[in-house]
Design a protein around this motif. Structure first.
Motif, PDB file in Angstrom:
ATOM      1  N   THR A   7       0.849  -1.331   0.070  1.00 33.19           N
ATOM      2  CA  THR A   7       0.125  -0.104   0.009  1.00 33.19           C
ATOM      3  C   THR A   7       0.721   1.212   0.194  1.00 33.19           C
ATOM      4  O   THR A   7       2.175   1.109   0.039  1.00 33.19           O
ATOM      5  N   PRO A  65      -3.999   1.835  -2.766  1.00 34.22           N
ATOM      6  CA  PRO A  65      -3.392   0.365  -3.446  1.00 34.22           C
ATOM      7  C   PRO A  65      -2.073   0.930  -3.994  1.00 34.22           C
ATOM      8  O   PRO A  65      -1.853   1.975  -4.519  1.00 34.22           O
ATOM      9  N   TRP A  95      -7.220  -5.860  -1.160  1.00 32.74           N
ATOM     10  CA  TRP A  95      -7.039  -6.675   0.061  1.00 32.74           C
ATOM     11  C   TRP A  95      -8.420  -6.952   0.567  1.00 32.74           C
ATOM     12  O   TRP A  95      -9.282  -6.306   0.524  1.00 32.74           O
ATOM     13  N   TRP A 104      -5.378 -10.955   6.756  1.00 33.90           N
ATOM     14  CA  TRP A 104      -5.208 -10.056   5.531  1.00 33.90           C
ATOM     15  C   TRP A 104      -4.906 -10.651   4.173  1.00 33.90           C
ATOM     16  O   TRP A 104      -3.784 -11.204   4.403  1.00 33.90           O
ATOM     17  N   PHE A 113      -3.881  -9.954   0.315  1.00 32.94           N
ATOM     18  CA  PHE A 113      -3.544  -9.103  -0.712  1.00 32.94           C
ATOM     19  C   PHE A 113      -3.280  -9.833  -1.912  1.00 32.94           C
ATOM     20  O   PHE A 113      -2.786 -10.781  -2.057  1.00 32.94           O
ATOM     21  N   ALA A 167      -2.966  -2.210   6.877  1.00 34.55           N
ATOM     22  CA  ALA A 167      -2.593  -1.471   5.750  1.00 34.55           C
ATOM     23  C   ALA A 167      -1.948  -0.331   5.725  1.00 34.55           C
ATOM     24  O   ALA A 167      -1.087  -0.104   4.892  1.00 34.55           O
TER      25      ALA A 167
END
Length: 489
Positions: A60, A70, A76, A85, A87, A152
């Protein structure tokens, strides 16, 4: 002869016009030279200014307004309330050496960051990672030890940029990333040239070549800008001269905010600074406004804790450590401290060197003598940040929302109070905005009550650029100079 002259002038105009229209380079002034070009192995903000989003990219990234966008991850998914998480990586991404970027590189990068012996300056951001699994070439599943709503955000830091095992060993001087720019040449003490990456996976930038020109001296910076030898100084080191540029149509002056909490750092592990009364006395001996006016020429917002005033959860605690030299003297007497002499280690930035002289005079007024050492940046990192060999120092912490550094007992000022760590642990698993605000305010109050450091001011961003340069970030939500956003009108 007159006709031939007219034809020559016309021909010259035809040749010159495309060159003027296709201005695809920029010269950027910076006051500090990065000690390395690997942001995962050093704490200096100058490393990130040159490399983050330019040479290297993370999953990120920060936007100009501080939002999380992003980057190498196009999207994600968040599962189990923030514990898992997943991705999803962009297609067609290659490192500068031509090798493919894939999920294995993400796994390598994050496991390297958390490994024993890691020199990552923000290793605590990744300590919550339990496992990193490669689902397929373009999918990574990261499981945390506990839910973390900020993950993130953590992945947007310069310390979380992606690297490949084949090239990581040489990234300090020969960086290989996935970004829109490659290293052209680094002439130590003079400049760092970046050139556009022709195989970049994302949008093609307007700027083909960027030169970071290292100009530490404020007078030299003023002269270079006025002579138009430099196109932009995103953080101008001579704020007292800004009025000269504001009245000149050749230039634009950009004033904004940063995430830089500027502090008088205290070594909490070293006597007599391990005594809260002595730390409080030093806080009351310091006149913040005098430092802002004398060192920063009025640019800066007073702070009373380690938190940015523009954040919604900020608590104004400046009154708690207000300038009160008589109270400072009384506290020193209560602590049984007399004839105190402390070492004040100052890194190169103007706010430290100028501010240090002012603070030394203020401390002298309450009976504290200081021995000033002016250190080069590499010396400061080795002696103060790593070696903890100091009493006092002045530094601006420019990373966003970095109050979490107070949870680290091994951090250079040595706090890490268990009750503070408990607040941060609860914050990591809290999603409710009202509760998060309450926890953040409790954290701010605790470090202010303990006078961990002397909180001086929030560093302002004051930049100067040529009038035709567009795309400059007005604020600094992170220490980033985004070359790909720049263009000439």
């Amino acid at each position: 002869m007159f006709n031939r002259l007219k034809l020559s002038v016309a021909a010259l105009a035809l040749v010159a016009a495309p060159a003027l229209a296709a201005n695809d380079s920029v010269i950027i002034g910076i006051a500090l030279e990065p000690p390395t070009l690997d942001p995962t192995s050093g704490a200096a903000a100058a490393i990130r200014e040159v490399t983050q989003v330019n040479i290297y990219e993370g999953l990120t990234r920060f936007g100009p307004d501080g939002s999380i966008l992003p980057a190498l991850a196009k999207s994600w998914d968040i599962e189990e309330n923030g514990k898992v998480w997943i991705f999803h990586l962009n297609e067609g991404v290659k490192f500068h050496d031509g090798s493919d970027f894939d999920a294995e590189d993400v796994k390598f990068t994050l496991e390297r960051t958390t490994a024993e012996g890691s020199t990552n300056a923000q290793k605590q951001l990744f300590n919550g990672i339990e496992t990193v699994e490669v689902v397929d070439a373009k999918t990574v599943k990261i499981t945390l030890k506990a839910p973390d709503a900020n993950f993130a955000f953590n992945m947007a830091w310069g310390d979380a940029v992606m690297m490949a095992p084949e090239s990581v060993a040489d990234n300090a001087t020969k960086p290989v990333g996935t970004g829109p720019y490659k290293l052209g040449e680094w002439v130590k003490g003079d400049r760092i040239d970046l050139v556009a990456n022709p195989d970049y996976w994302g949008a093609k930038p307007a700027i083909e070549k960027a030169t970071f020109k290292i100009i530490a001296d404020p007078t030299a910076a003023l002269n270079a800008m006025m002579a138009e030898d430099v196109d932009v100084f995103p953080i101008f080191p001579a704020p007292e001269t800004l009025a000269q540029f504001e009245g000149d149509s050749r230039f634009q002056v950009l004033k904004g905010t940063t995430e830089g909490e500027t502090i008088l750092g205290l070594n909490n592990q070293k006597a007599p600074l391990d005594n809260v009364k002595v730390r409080e006395a030093i806080a009351h001996a310091v006149n913040r406004q005098e430092i802002i006016d004398g060192a920063m020429f009025g640019l800066g917002t007073p702070i009373g804790t380690h938190f940015a005033p523009h954040h919604p959860a900020y608590v104004d605690l400046t009154a708690q450590s207000a300038f009160d030299p008589e109270k400072a003297k009384a506290l020193l007497k209560e602590a049984g401290v007399e004839n105190l002499k402390l070492r004040l280690a100052l890194p190169p930035p103007m706010y430290a060197r100028r501010g240090g002289e002012i603070i030394a005079a203020q401390l002298r007024n309450v009976g504290i003598e200081t021995e000033i050492s002016n250190l080069e940046w590499a010396q400061w990192l080795e002696q103060v940040f790593k070696g903890k060999d100091f009493d006092l120092t002045i530094i601006s912490h420019v990373e966003p929302m970095d109050i979490n550094i107070y949870a680290r007992p091994d951090y250079y000022f040595g706090y890490g109070k268990p009750e503070f760590v408990a607040i941060l642990d609860e914050l990591a698993v809290t999603a409710d905005d009202a509760k998060r605000t309450e926890l953040l305010q409790s954290a701010q109050k605790m470090i202010a009550d303990d006078y961990v450091n002397v909180y001086l001011f929030q560093l302002a961003k004051a930049g100067v650029a040529k009038a035709g340069l567009k795309g400059l970030w007005p604020n600094s939500p992170a220490p980033i100079i985004d070359i790909g956003a720049l263009s000439w009108e």
